[in-house]
Design a protein around this motif. Structure first.
Motif, PDB file in Angstrom:
ATOM      1  N   THR A  11     -25.519  39.541 -34.280  1.00  0.00           N
ATOM      2  CA  THR A  11     -25.401  39.755 -35.720  1.00  0.00           C
ATOM      3  C   THR A  11     -24.817  41.152 -35.918  1.00  0.00           C
ATOM      4  OG1 THR A  11     -27.315  38.367 -36.173  1.00  0.00           O
ATOM      5  CG2 THR A  11     -26.674  39.908 -37.903  1.00  0.00           C
ATOM      6  N   ILE A  12     -23.807  41.244 -36.784  1.00  0.00           N
ATOM      7  CA  ILE A  12     -23.187  42.523 -37.118  1.00  0.00           C
ATOM      8  C   ILE A  12     -23.384  42.739 -38.611  1.00  0.00           C
ATOM      9  CG2 ILE A  12     -21.078  43.904 -37.120  1.00  0.00           C
ATOM     10  CD1 ILE A  12     -19.994  42.047 -34.916  1.00  0.00           C
ATOM     11  N   VAL A  13     -24.004  43.874 -38.948  1.00  0.00           N
ATOM     12  CA  VAL A  13     -24.359  44.177 -40.331  1.00  0.00           C
ATOM     13  C   VAL A  13     -23.789  45.535 -40.726  1.00  0.00           C
ATOM     14  CG1 VAL A  13     -26.302  44.543 -41.905  1.00  0.00           C
ATOM     15  CG2 VAL A  13     -26.503  42.864 -40.080  1.00  0.00           C
ATOM     16  N   MET A  14     -23.145  45.603 -41.895  1.00  0.00           N
ATOM     17  CA  MET A  14     -22.706  46.886 -42.468  1.00  0.00           C
ATOM     18  C   MET A  14     -23.865  47.404 -43.292  1.00  0.00           C
ATOM     19  SD  MET A  14     -19.987  49.129 -43.384  1.00  0.00           S
ATOM     20  CE  MET A  14     -18.534  48.292 -42.944  1.00  0.00           C
TER      21      MET A  14
ATOM     22  N   ALA B 197     -24.647  48.030 -37.779  1.00  0.00           N
ATOM     23  CA  ALA B 197     -25.739  47.779 -36.833  1.00  0.00           C
ATOM     24  C   ALA B 197     -25.419  46.512 -36.043  1.00  0.00           C
ATOM     25  CB  ALA B 197     -27.059  47.616 -37.573  1.00  0.00           C
ATOM     26  N   LEU B 198     -25.642  46.576 -34.736  1.00  0.00           N
ATOM     27  CA  LEU B 198     -25.453  45.429 -33.856  1.00  0.00           C
ATOM     28  C   LEU B 198     -26.828  44.958 -33.404  1.00  0.00           C
ATOM     29  CD1 LEU B 198     -22.543  46.844 -31.653  1.00  0.00           C
ATOM     30  CD2 LEU B 198     -22.398  45.607 -33.832  1.00  0.00           C
TER      31      LEU B 198
ATOM     32  N   ASP C  79     -24.799  51.527 -34.700  1.00  0.00           N
ATOM     33  CA  ASP C  79     -26.190  51.563 -34.234  1.00  0.00           C
ATOM     34  C   ASP C  79     -26.378  50.429 -33.227  1.00  0.00           C
ATOM     35  OD1 ASP C  79     -28.973  51.148 -33.930  1.00  0.00           O
ATOM     36  OD2 ASP C  79     -29.360  51.964 -35.919  1.00  0.00           O
ATOM     37  N   ILE C  80     -26.702  50.801 -31.974  1.00  0.00           N
ATOM     38  CA  ILE C  80     -26.860  49.793 -30.923  1.00  0.00           C
ATOM     39  C   ILE C  80     -28.301  49.690 -30.431  1.00  0.00           C
ATOM     40  CG2 ILE C  80     -24.445  49.911 -30.225  1.00  0.00           C
ATOM     41  CD1 ILE C  80     -25.289  51.611 -27.826  1.00  0.00           C
ATOM     42  N   GLY C  81     -29.215  50.264 -31.179  1.00  0.00           N
ATOM     43  CA  GLY C  81     -30.614  50.274 -30.777  1.00  0.00           C
ATOM     44  C   GLY C  81     -31.276  48.913 -30.729  1.00  0.00           C
TER      45      GLY C  81
ATOM     46  N   PRO D 143     -27.153  56.695 -40.057  1.00  0.00           N
ATOM     47  CA  PRO D 143     -26.679  55.652 -40.948  1.00  0.00           C
ATOM     48  C   PRO D 143     -27.744  54.755 -41.526  1.00  0.00           C
ATOM     49  CG  PRO D 143     -26.318  54.995 -38.712  1.00  0.00           C
ATOM     50  CD  PRO D 143     -26.896  56.397 -38.682  1.00  0.00           C
ATOM     51  N   LEU D 144     -28.840  54.595 -40.827  1.00  0.00           N
ATOM     52  CA  LEU D 144     -29.787  53.557 -41.239  1.00  0.00           C
ATOM     53  C   LEU D 144     -31.106  54.134 -41.658  1.00  0.00           C
ATOM     54  CD1 LEU D 144     -28.996  51.129 -38.350  1.00  0.00           C
ATOM     55  CD2 LEU D 144     -28.083  51.062 -40.645  1.00  0.00           C
TER      56      LEU D 144
END
Length: 114
Positions: A15-18, A29-30, A58-60, A113-114
């Motif tokens: 899932t890729i979210v802006m 976010a990935l 963000d790859i966390g 960013p988040l």
């Protein structure tokens, strides 16, 4: 997904979210897994999100990433000064993978960013 997030892509693995971010600093976010089956769409999606000098990714919340996904995020064939992806929330496991591949991860100063 919060009201401030926009779904950019979703398959069974990724899932890729802006996300809402400071003005002029797009953040993505990935979530899930990246492999050879979805790394091309990841590259296309991230390129489409780029609006300024860089894109915070963000790859966390990635549970798996293979070499094809790392190549998209690290951009090893692009000179360092021209790399526009900035990684955020890099896990110890991801740092280890980057070191094993010879791609040293250097945190950069940018707004969260988040």
């Amino acid at each position: 997904m919060s009201v401030q997030e926009r779904l950019l892509y979703q398959d069974q693995q990724l899932t890729i979210v802006m996300s809402a971010a400071p003005p002029g600093v797009p953040a993505v976010a990935l979530i899930g897994e990246i492999d050879a089956s979805n790394s091309p769409v990841l590259a296309t999606t991230l390129a489409g999100c780029r609006q300024g000098a860089y894109l915070v990714v963000d790859i966390g919340e990635l549970s798996f990433i293979d070499v094809s996904g790392l190549r998209v995020l690290v951009m090893p064939t692009v000179p360092v000064s021209q790399r526009w992806i900035r990684l955020h929330n890099v896990t110890p496991y991801q740092r280890r993978l980057l070191r094993m591949m010879g791609w040293f991860y250097q945190p950069r100063d940018h707004p969260a960013p988040l």
